[in-house]
Scaffold this motif. Structure first.
Motif, PDB file in Angstrom:
ATOM      1  N   THR A  74     -19.839  13.357  33.559  1.00  0.00           N
ATOM      2  CA  THR A  74     -19.979  14.790  33.819  1.00  0.00           C
ATOM      3  C   THR A  74     -18.661  15.560  33.772  1.00  0.00           C
ATOM      4  O   THR A  74     -18.622  16.701  33.278  1.00  0.00           O
ATOM      5  N   ILE A  75     -17.589  14.978  34.295  1.00  0.00           N
ATOM      6  CA  ILE A  75     -16.328  15.720  34.405  1.00  0.00           C
ATOM      7  C   ILE A  75     -15.558  15.633  33.090  1.00  0.00           C
ATOM      8  O   ILE A  75     -15.297  14.533  32.595  1.00  0.00           O
ATOM      9  N   PRO A  76     -15.174  16.765  32.532  1.00  0.00           N
ATOM     10  CA  PRO A  76     -14.483  16.739  31.241  1.00  0.00           C
ATOM     11  C   PRO A  76     -13.020  16.332  31.378  1.00  0.00           C
ATOM     12  O   PRO A  76     -12.443  16.318  32.463  1.00  0.00           O
ATOM     13  N   GLY A  77     -12.429  15.995  30.241  1.00  0.00           N
ATOM     14  CA  GLY A  77     -10.997  15.730  30.193  1.00  0.00           C
ATOM     15  C   GLY A  77     -10.622  14.300  30.522  1.00  0.00           C
ATOM     16  O   GLY A  77     -11.465  13.444  30.801  1.00  0.00           O
ATOM     17  N   TRP A  78      -9.320  14.063  30.484  1.00  0.00           N
ATOM     18  CA  TRP A  78      -8.760  12.740  30.737  1.00  0.00           C
ATOM     19  C   TRP A  78      -8.526  12.592  32.235  1.00  0.00           C
ATOM     20  O   TRP A  78      -7.573  13.140  32.790  1.00  0.00           O
ATOM     21  N   LEU A  79      -9.405  11.857  32.878  1.00  0.00           N
ATOM     22  CA  LEU A  79      -9.390  11.741  34.333  1.00  0.00           C
ATOM     23  C   LEU A  79      -8.627  10.521  34.812  1.00  0.00           C
ATOM     24  O   LEU A  79      -8.500   9.522  34.100  1.00  0.00           O
ATOM     25  N   ASN A  80      -8.174  10.604  36.042  1.00  0.00           N
ATOM     26  CA  ASN A  80      -7.810   9.423  36.801  1.00  0.00           C
ATOM     27  C   ASN A  80      -8.732   9.395  38.003  1.00  0.00           C
ATOM     28  O   ASN A  80      -9.165  10.445  38.474  1.00  0.00           O
ATOM     29  N   ILE A  81      -9.060   8.222  38.484  1.00  0.00           N
ATOM     30  CA  ILE A  81      -9.983   8.113  39.615  1.00  0.00           C
ATOM     31  C   ILE A  81      -9.449   7.075  40.580  1.00  0.00           C
ATOM     32  O   ILE A  81      -8.847   6.079  40.173  1.00  0.00           O
ATOM     33  N   MET A  82      -9.616   7.332  41.853  1.00  0.00           N
ATOM     34  CA  MET A  82      -9.135   6.422  42.883  1.00  0.00           C
ATOM     35  C   MET A  82     -10.319   5.602  43.393  1.00  0.00           C
ATOM     36  O   MET A  82     -11.299   6.156  43.904  1.00  0.00           O
ATOM     37  N   GLY A  83     -10.224   4.277  43.242  1.00  0.00           N
ATOM     38  CA  GLY A  83     -11.298   3.392  43.677  1.00  0.00           C
ATOM     39  C   GLY A  83     -10.759   2.282  44.551  1.00  0.00           C
ATOM     40  O   GLY A  83      -9.553   2.001  44.561  1.00  0.00           O
ATOM     41  N   LYS A  84     -11.636   1.636  45.280  1.00  0.00           N
ATOM     42  CA  LYS A  84     -11.212   0.560  46.183  1.00  0.00           C
ATOM     43  C   LYS A  84     -10.640  -0.610  45.397  1.00  0.00           C
ATOM     44  O   LYS A  84     -11.039  -0.881  44.262  1.00  0.00           O
ATOM     45  N   SER A  85      -9.686  -1.299  46.017  1.00  0.00           N
ATOM     46  CA  SER A  85      -8.958  -2.362  45.332  1.00  0.00           C
ATOM     47  C   SER A  85      -9.859  -3.499  44.900  1.00  0.00           C
ATOM     48  O   SER A  85      -9.557  -4.199  43.917  1.00  0.00           O
ATOM     49  N   SER A  86     -10.988  -3.705  45.584  1.00  0.00           N
ATOM     50  CA  SER A  86     -11.881  -4.802  45.216  1.00  0.00           C
ATOM     51  C   SER A  86     -12.506  -4.599  43.839  1.00  0.00           C
ATOM     52  O   SER A  86     -12.966  -5.560  43.210  1.00  0.00           O
ATOM     53  N   LEU A  87     -12.520  -3.356  43.330  1.00  0.00           N
ATOM     54  CA  LEU A  87     -13.049  -3.124  41.990  1.00  0.00           C
ATOM     55  C   LEU A  87     -12.247  -3.870  40.939  1.00  0.00           C
ATOM     56  O   LEU A  87     -12.783  -4.264  39.903  1.00  0.00           O
ATOM     57  N   ALA A  88     -10.963  -4.064  41.209  1.00  0.00           N
ATOM     58  CA  ALA A  88     -10.103  -4.751  40.244  1.00  0.00           C
ATOM     59  C   ALA A  88     -10.412  -6.238  40.145  1.00  0.00           C
ATOM     60  O   ALA A  88      -9.909  -6.920  39.249  1.00  0.00           O
ATOM     61  N   THR A  89     -11.223  -6.761  41.058  1.00  0.00           N
ATOM     62  CA  THR A  89     -11.567  -8.187  41.031  1.00  0.00           C
ATOM     63  C   THR A  89     -12.915  -8.437  40.366  1.00  0.00           C
ATOM     64  O   THR A  89     -13.324  -9.589  40.223  1.00  0.00           O
ATOM     65  N   VAL A  90     -13.628  -7.378  39.969  1.00  0.00           N
ATOM     66  CA  VAL A  90     -14.908  -7.551  39.289  1.00  0.00           C
ATOM     67  C   VAL A  90     -14.655  -8.229  37.938  1.00  0.00           C
ATOM     68  O   VAL A  90     -13.742  -7.820  37.205  1.00  0.00           O
ATOM     69  N   PRO A  91     -15.406  -9.261  37.591  1.00  0.00           N
ATOM     70  CA  PRO A  91     -15.177  -9.937  36.306  1.00  0.00           C
ATOM     71  C   PRO A  91     -15.220  -8.971  35.125  1.00  0.00           C
ATOM     72  O   PRO A  91     -16.044  -8.070  35.073  1.00  0.00           O
ATOM     73  N   LEU A  92     -14.311  -9.176  34.200  1.00  0.00           N
ATOM     74  CA  LEU A  92     -14.191  -8.419  32.946  1.00  0.00           C
ATOM     75  C   LEU A  92     -13.784  -6.962  33.177  1.00  0.00           C
ATOM     76  O   LEU A  92     -12.709  -6.536  32.756  1.00  0.00           O
ATOM     77  N   TRP A  93     -14.627  -6.177  33.839  1.00  0.00           N
ATOM     78  CA  TRP A  93     -14.332  -4.754  34.000  1.00  0.00           C
ATOM     79  C   TRP A  93     -13.216  -4.508  34.989  1.00  0.00           C
ATOM     80  O   TRP A  93     -12.427  -3.571  34.826  1.00  0.00           O
ATOM     81  N   GLY A  94     -13.100  -5.359  36.022  1.00  0.00           N
ATOM     82  CA  GLY A  94     -12.128  -5.134  37.084  1.00  0.00           C
ATOM     83  C   GLY A  94     -10.688  -5.039  36.609  1.00  0.00           C
ATOM     84  O   GLY A  94      -9.976  -4.078  36.951  1.00  0.00           O
ATOM     85  N   PRO A  95     -10.183  -6.015  35.839  1.00  0.00           N
ATOM     86  CA  PRO A  95      -8.794  -5.923  35.381  1.00  0.00           C
ATOM     87  C   PRO A  95      -8.519  -4.679  34.548  1.00  0.00           C
ATOM     88  O   PRO A  95      -7.428  -4.104  34.615  1.00  0.00           O
ATOM     89  N   ILE A  96      -9.506  -4.239  33.771  1.00  0.00           N
ATOM     90  CA  ILE A  96      -9.336  -3.019  32.975  1.00  0.00           C
ATOM     91  C   ILE A  96      -9.240  -1.812  33.907  1.00  0.00           C
ATOM     92  O   ILE A  96      -8.346  -0.968  33.767  1.00  0.00           O
ATOM     93  N   PHE A  97     -10.141  -1.729  34.876  1.00  0.00           N
ATOM     94  CA  PHE A  97     -10.106  -0.617  35.828  1.00  0.00           C
ATOM     95  C   PHE A  97      -8.774  -0.596  36.569  1.00  0.00           C
ATOM     96  O   PHE A  97      -8.144   0.462  36.730  1.00  0.00           O
TER      97      PHE A  97
END
Length: 252
Positions: A74-97
């Motif tokens: 929904t939000i246009p443009g090049w965003l940055n988003i703040m998410g919980k650190s555990s998201l970075a441990t999700v397989p495959l997608w986590g390291p990219i996030f």
């Protein structure tokens, strides 16, 4: 499936910071396709046009695993988003996030401070930032917001950018935060409220700005749709048979 198909390209684009802009554009497209493939109708309400060429701090309620894809869609443009650190441990997608966006351990003051520094640099570079001011998925999704943290509002005042409140009142009905994966057919909605200017405000005004954003986001919740959908009942556990008591023979 949209993520898996695009994963090799996402991994490649995540390797260099100068390619992250293109990775976010790709994330927006797979988020659109992801939501479309679920077949969920999405009601999008924009109360007022966003400031042209102006980075903003978007503050949104947090109630579901679908929140980030819906915001990306929904939000246009090049965003940055703040998410919980555990998201970075999700397989495959986590390291990219973790390599492209901001991760934060809400229980660590050092991590929170580092995340705010990253967010400020993002805004100064002309990119908008999305922050969940509740800090985590709320205890009563769709019914009542948790208390907001101050950081997002202090950040917006310090950088002089507008705050844009965002309400997502139905996400918890579709994909709630429960153990395992629970998906229910539910229309989705996202309301982009009018930007709140911060020009001329000081850090002393942060509590009032926070309360204003809280009231606006809360006003667009739909309490009649509150609560977590029940677990499926189509496959009930098989009831165990109670063993018959053993009858002993006794002699007279």
């Amino acid at each position: 499936m949209p993520f898996v198909v695009t994963y090799p390209l996402q991994w490649l684009l995540s390797r260099r910071p100068q390619w992250h802009r293109y990775l976010h554009a790709l994330n927006r497209q797979w988020a659109r396709l992801f939501i479309f493939m679920w077949g969920m109708p999405v009601e999008t309400v924009r109360k007022q046009p966003l400031p042209a060429g102006q980075p903003c701090v978007y503050v949104a309620n947090h109630s579901s695993y679908i929140d980030i894809p819906l915001l990306f869609r929904t939000i246009p443009g090049w965003l940055n988003i703040m998410g919980k650190s555990s998201l970075a441990t999700v397989p495959l997608w986590g390291p990219i996030f973790g390599s492209v966006y901001i991760t934060v351990d809400r229980d660590s003051a050092v991590s929170r401070g580092r995340a705010m520094v990253q967010a400020r640099r993002t805004l100064e570079a002309g990119r908008s930032v999305v922050i969940f001011p509740e800090g985590r998925i709320g205890k009563h999704p769709g019914q009542q917001l948790d208390e907001f943290k101050d950081g997002a509002f202090q950040l917006a005042i310090a950088t002089g950018v507008p705050v844009v409140p965002v309400t997502m009142p139905l996400n918890h009905r579709f994909m709630p935060d429960v153990n395992g994966l629970r998906v229910r057919y539910s229309p989705l909605a996202i309301i982009m409220h009018a930007p709140l200017p911060t020009t001329g405000l000081t850090v002393a005004d942060a509590p009032a700005l926070k309360q204003q954003a809280y009231d606006i986001i809360s006003s667009a919740l739909r309490p009649e749709a509150g609560g977590i959908p029940e677990a499926s009942t189509w496959r009930q556990p098989v009831a165990k048979k109670t063993p018959e008591p053993v009858r002993e023979r006794t002699s007279a």
